[in-house]
Design an enzyme around this catalytic site. Structure first.
Site: not given
Ligand code: MRU
Length: 344
Positions: A236, A246
């Site tokens: 993220d 992440n």
């Molecule tokens: O809370 P989320 O579902 O948005 O979290 C998503 C993640 O942690 C993913 O691993 C990250 O955004 C990478 S997506 C290519």
């Protein structure tokens, strides 16, 4: 491949990921507020996907703004940027995409407002198209670290659903699968929102990729039995020293991998690297509602109602646990990220 988000009939159409895998339902957003709500409520989620949603949301907002010229349009868009900026704090791709839309307007000459509005739609679609190409390139680079018959562990969903298409971590997995490496995937269920169980398992099964679902607490046992060859996750936000935010639970996977001598890779586009941050300590971590932990999707209560809850949506994996960061420009050691800021 089923689209995560698209511009359709003058609206932003997003797949409602909160209902997957039981129902495949699209939400047609007629207003930018609906797009912002969708991001907040995890109807659309995953760092690159929420960036694309914000860009399309900004283009959507512009369509209903009454402005005499570009200067007025820019001014009236300011509160829209702010609303999107407040939806989710951790994924830097959101702020990157808002910045790109702003820059696009800054660099556009004073054309008729209706024309500029159309250009904004195109600019947001370009972010989506570029994201898919970027992910395919990430897949090509990442495929080099995958051996025939590897068993790959992934956490959360860094797939087609989390991006414009193809995926980052799952992009690498797709590239390996489609080059006949006969790989197998273990998907962590990813408590509390179950992106692994609901989304990664579904997405990989749709592509007929061999996937086995495990609960998060099972990863260590599998590693101790020598059943995992490599771990790949998305990101993220990556600080310039390589520390990586992440989905919550990623740090535990990385520590376990190190302990078992298993390579641990992060797959992410360059837009996920926040060069303004020195280390991961500076990454803002979103905390979400306690009900995600105390109930099953607000329906079945599984803990005492008033119990104290800590529910961070992300954690930060220190760079020392990361074998390599797979980007569209190649694979880098965390310590080499700094030099990328100048090069790209
Ligand atoms: O809370 P989320 O579902 O948005 O979290 C998503 C993640 O942690 C993913 O691993 C990250 O955004 C990478 S997506 C290519």
């Amino acid at each position: 491949m089923i689209p995560t988000i698209e511009w359709k009939n003058g609206m932003v159409r997003m797949l409602d990921q909160s209902l997957l895998p039981n129902k495949v339902v699209y939400i047609d957003c007629k207003t930018y507020q609906r797009v912002a709500q969708g991001i907040k409520a995890l109807k659309i989620r995953g760092a690159p996907a929420i960036g694309i949603a914000a860009a399309m949301g900004i283009a959507l907002a512009a369509q209903s703004i009454k402005a005499k010229n570009i200067f007025e349009l820019k001014k009236k868009l300011e509160p829209v940027y702010e609303i999107f900026g407040k939806t989710r704090p951790t994924a830097v791709n959101l702020f990157w995409a808002i910045g790109r839309m702003k820059t696009f307007l800054e660099e556009t000459e004073d054309l008729p407002v209706d024309h500029i509005k159309k250009l904004l739609i195109k600019a947001s679609q370009k972010i989506l198209e570029e994201d898919i190409k970027t992910n395919q390139t990430i897949g090509l680079h990442g495929n080099k670290v995958i051996q025939k018959k590897d068993a790959i562990l992934t956490h959360c969903n860094a797939g087609s659903l989390a991006t414009g298409g193809y995926g980052t971590a799952l992009g690498v997995i797709r590239a390996a699968h489609f080059s006949d490496k006969n790989i197998r995937v273990f998907a962590d269920e990813t408590r509390p929102v179950l992106q692994g169980g609901r989304l990664t398992a579904w997405e990989l099964m749709e592509d007929k990729i061999d996937v086995t679902l495990i609960t998060d607490s099972m990863a260590g046992y599998l590693m101790s039995r020598g059943e995992i060859n490599v771990c790949i996750v998305g990101a993220d936000r990556i600080a310039r020293n390589g520390d990586t935010a992440n989905k919550i639970g990623t740090y535990s996977v990385a520590v376990l991998a190190k302990n078992h001598g298993i390579p641990f890779y992060v797959a992410a586009p360059l837009s996920t690297i926040d060069f303004s941050l020195r280390t991961g300590k500076e990454i803002p971590i979103e905390e979400r509602h306690p009900s995600e932990v105390t109930s099953v999707f607000g329906k079945v209560q599984i803990a005492p109602k008033r119990v104290k809850v800590f529910n961070p949506a992300f954690d930060v994996t220190p760079a020392r646990y990361i074998t390599g960061i797979i980007t569209e420009k190649g694979i880098f050691k965390p310590k080499d990220l700094k030099s990328l800021a100048k090069r790209f």
